[in-house]
Enzyme design. Structure first.
Site, PDB file in Angstrom:
ATOM      1  N   PRO A  30       0.789  -1.234   0.000  1.00  7.35           N
ATOM      2  CA  PRO A  30       0.000   0.000   0.000  1.00  7.35           C
ATOM      3  C   PRO A  30       0.826   1.292   0.000  1.00  7.35           C
ATOM      4  CG  PRO A  30       0.051  -0.914   2.196  1.00  7.35           C
ATOM      5  CD  PRO A  30       0.779  -1.898   1.318  1.00  7.35           C
ATOM      6  N   CYS A  31       1.478   1.586  -1.115  1.00 10.11           N
ATOM      7  CA  CYS A  31       2.245   2.828  -1.202  1.00 10.11           C
ATOM      8  C   CYS A  31       1.329   4.049  -1.158  1.00 10.11           C
ATOM      9  CB  CYS A  31       3.109   2.840  -2.465  1.00 10.11           C
ATOM     10  SG  CYS A  31       2.247   2.458  -3.991  1.00 10.11           S
TER      11      CYS A  31
END
Length: 288
Positions: free
Chosen positions: A254-255
């Site tokens: 989850p950047c």
């Protein structure tokens, strides 16, 4: 490009998915709040029908959804849902993060294999519909190695973007092989363990950063400087930002949960509207 694989059942489900996708695009691009009257008319529905449909698919009303897309939203997240990664790092960087949330298992390519730019790898790929529009998904026999989104940059550019990361690999279009993992990745699977494995292809420092991203719980955010501290390089904030931007497995790693310390959203490889939509969706679904 082949026909996208859909997660909805029947013509009605596909039609409703298209309506909601267009509505979210309209709300995300609007510079001013859009009234229920206006958006329902744009979708060719009565107010009541559109409100019910939108709430069923998204989980909240159109008005509430727009509140999550305001410019001050990132600052609110940092103030209320900031995650310190040092504790997670001490626990192995997986205790409360996406890895735990989705029961994912993962392994990484060795540095030597990475240096060969994918030589000897057979990477399967396919197009799928996702909550964020058309998604290009790639994987090896070990798991998903790439997820990209075409809504902002177009299908051809998204496909090329992932392929050029491993130029020496052999690419084969094979959506059916990937489909069970993709269903799990986007929340439409059966929830069984190990149905969405990940295969991280990157340099050692990149993999450390991606591992740290996996420790950010759903519905929470952190900062680039916090990630730098968690990976043991507190001064390498710029390098961390580059590694975050090169994350090939969007959404699952989850950047989009990494923000600037100032409260700004920062950049996002697949477009800022996508990042805002991902954060909004996770927030309305509640923390993991």
């Amino acid at each position: 490009m082949t026909e996208h694989q859909t997660f909805t059942a029947g013509a009605e489900g596909s039609y409703h998915y298209g309506v909601i996708r267009r509505a979210i695009d309209l709300l995300d691009q609007a510079e001013e709040p859009v009234s229920l009257d206006a958006i329902a008319a744009e979708m060719g529905m009565s107010n009541a029908h559109f409100q019910r449909l939108f709430s069923r698919w998204v989980g909240i009303s159109p008005k509430k959804y727009q509140q999550y897309l305001t410019l001050g939203y990132a600052k609110t997240l940092l103030a209320e849902r900031f995650t310190t990664l040092e504790a997670s790092h001490a626990a192995g960087l997986s205790g409360s993060g996406r890895l735990h949330d989705l029961f994912l298992r993962w392994e990484a390519m060795s540095p030597g294999e990475f240096a060969r730019k994918g030589a000897g790898l057979e990477i399967r790929w396919g197009w799928f519909e996702s909550p964020f529009g058309p998604a290009i998904v790639m994987g090896t026999e070990k798991g998903i190695c790439g997820i990209g989104f075409a809504a902002e940059i177009g299908a051809e550019a998204a496909l090329e973007d992932l392929m050029q990361r491993w130029p020496s690999a052999e690419f084969t279009e094979d959506p059916m092989m990937l489909r069970p993992w993709v269903l799990q990745a986007f929340g439409a699977g059966d929830g069984k363990l190990d149905t969405a494995p990940l295969f991280l292809i990157g340099a050692p420092f990149q993999i450390k950063v991606w591992e740290a991203l996996l420790a950010i719980p759903s519905g929470h955010v952190t900062t680039y400087s916090e990630i730098a501290r968690a990976v043991g390089s507190p001064r390498a904030v710029r390098a961390v930002g580059t590694a975050v931007g090169r994350n090939p497995i969007s959404w699952l790693i989850p950047c989009h949960r990494a923000l600037r310390k100032s409260g700004g959203l920062g950049g996002y490889h697949w477009g800022l509207p996508m990042k805002r939509a991902m954060l909004a969706l996770e927030t309305v679904n509640g923390p993991a």
